[in-house]
Scaffold this motif. Sequence first.
Motif, short mmCIF file in Angstrom:
data_model
loop_
_atom_site.label_atom_id
_atom_site.label_comp_id
_atom_site.label_asym_id
_atom_site.label_seq_id
_atom_site.Cartn_x
_atom_site.Cartn_y
_atom_site.Cartn_z
N VAL A 72 0.88 -1.18 0.00
CA VAL A 72 0.00 0.00 0.00
C VAL A 72 0.91 1.22 0.00
O VAL A 72 1.65 1.45 0.96
N ILE A 73 0.85 1.98 -1.09
CA ILE A 73 1.82 3.05 -1.32
C ILE A 73 1.13 4.40 -1.30
O ILE A 73 0.15 4.63 -2.02
N VAL A 74 1.61 5.28 -0.44
CA VAL A 74 1.02 6.62 -0.32
C VAL A 74 1.62 7.54 -1.38
O VAL A 74 2.67 7.25 -1.95
N PRO A 75 0.95 8.65 -1.67
CA PRO A 75 1.46 9.58 -2.69
C PRO A 75 2.88 10.05 -2.40
O PRO A 75 3.25 10.27 -1.25
N TYR A 76 3.67 10.15 -3.46
CA TYR A 76 5.04 10.66 -3.45
C TYR A 76 6.01 9.78 -2.65
O TYR A 76 7.10 10.22 -2.29
N SER A 77 5.61 8.54 -2.40
CA SER A 77 6.49 7.59 -1.73
C SER A 77 7.30 6.84 -2.79
O SER A 77 6.74 6.22 -3.70
N VAL A 78 8.61 6.87 -2.66
CA VAL A 78 9.49 6.26 -3.65
C VAL A 78 9.44 4.73 -3.51
O VAL A 78 9.54 4.19 -2.41
N HIS A 79 9.29 4.04 -4.65
CA HIS A 79 9.23 2.58 -4.63
C HIS A 79 9.75 2.01 -5.93
O HIS A 79 9.84 2.72 -6.95
N LEU A 107 -9.79 4.40 7.92
CA LEU A 107 -9.06 3.28 7.33
C LEU A 107 -7.77 3.75 6.67
O LEU A 107 -6.67 3.38 7.07
N LEU A 108 -7.93 4.58 5.64
CA LEU A 108 -6.75 4.97 4.86
C LEU A 108 -5.75 5.76 5.70
O LEU A 108 -4.56 5.42 5.75
N ASN A 127 -10.29 -13.82 -0.62
CA ASN A 127 -11.31 -12.77 -0.71
C ASN A 127 -10.82 -11.57 -1.50
O ASN A 127 -11.60 -10.95 -2.24
N VAL A 128 -9.55 -11.22 -1.33
CA VAL A 128 -9.00 -10.09 -2.07
C VAL A 128 -8.99 -10.36 -3.57
O VAL A 128 -9.34 -9.50 -4.37
N LEU A 157 -11.48 -3.62 0.37
CA LEU A 157 -10.07 -4.00 0.32
C LEU A 157 -9.28 -3.36 1.45
O LEU A 157 -8.49 -4.01 2.14
N LEU A 158 -9.49 -2.07 1.65
CA LEU A 158 -8.75 -1.36 2.69
C LEU A 158 -9.07 -1.93 4.07
O LEU A 158 -8.19 -2.02 4.93
N LEU A 159 -10.32 -2.33 4.28
CA LEU A 159 -10.70 -2.93 5.55
C LEU A 159 -9.96 -4.24 5.77
O LEU A 159 -9.44 -4.51 6.86
#
Length: 282
Positions: A72-79, A107-108, A127-128, A157-159
């Motif tokens: 789960v990648i947040v905005p502007y996170s380098v990956h 959740l988020l 389930n996912v 999905l987030l739950l």
Amino acid sequence: MEKRIRELVNIDSINLDLSNKGIRLYESNHLAGDLVSEHHHQVHQILYALEGEGKAVLNGESFSFKQDNVAVIVPYSVHSIVSDSKLTVLVLAFEHSILQPSVSRDLLQSFFSATQLVKLHPFDGSNVRQLLRKMLYEQSQGEAINYVAMKIFLSELLLKFARSSNESEMFDANVLRAERLRNYIDTHYFEVISSTDLSSKLGISTRHLNNIFKDRYQVTPMQYLTEVRVDLAKQLLTETSKDIASICFEVGFESLSTFYRTFKNTTEVSPNKYRTAYKKII
């Protein structure tokens, strides 16, 4: 093998195009030895390893990345992604603004304020995958109502990810399976069908499933399921005025005859007599 660097210019650019819908699900394929160089996006991303294995490098830290692993990648996170074998990744990109405020907040933001890797257990993995299939179908239809459905599935999905990330670490594989199986029954008692269904979700034999659960809890999974259903039925009989047919349906029995037989075998009285004897004043 010399690693090939693949710059995902059209799909994984910084300005990821979400086609004005705020959400997009697509496939990203990587061959053995591929390296997707470090990059970031202005939106959230969920990377789900569908097949194969490799490594996910998240903010400079390397993690094993294989089936039923989720980044789960947040905005502007380098990956970046390094594939050890042919690796298929489903990428779900979305803007947080498409979520209901409570989902975004509770959740988020609460569970995924920073980029992280989530390792799903087999029940959640199954389930996912089903949720992602539903999202692919809805996206293929392309109407406004289909994107409403995608947002609902995203919240689900987030739950699931939040609950998986919140689990304590356990070291004994069989204990871990038994604990997760019990938790699955506790939260899915209304839909569990058979021990075969449960064992297929865990990818083990029914015999092994029964053995590891009985070693831990002294009953088989199906015996435990019956206990959970009957205990809940007792509570509903004594604390509510719900019709017995409704209670039978709510706790997961397919027919009244099965419910009556199981309840009487467990408590030695019928649901009606139990209600009369133990009914609380509401």
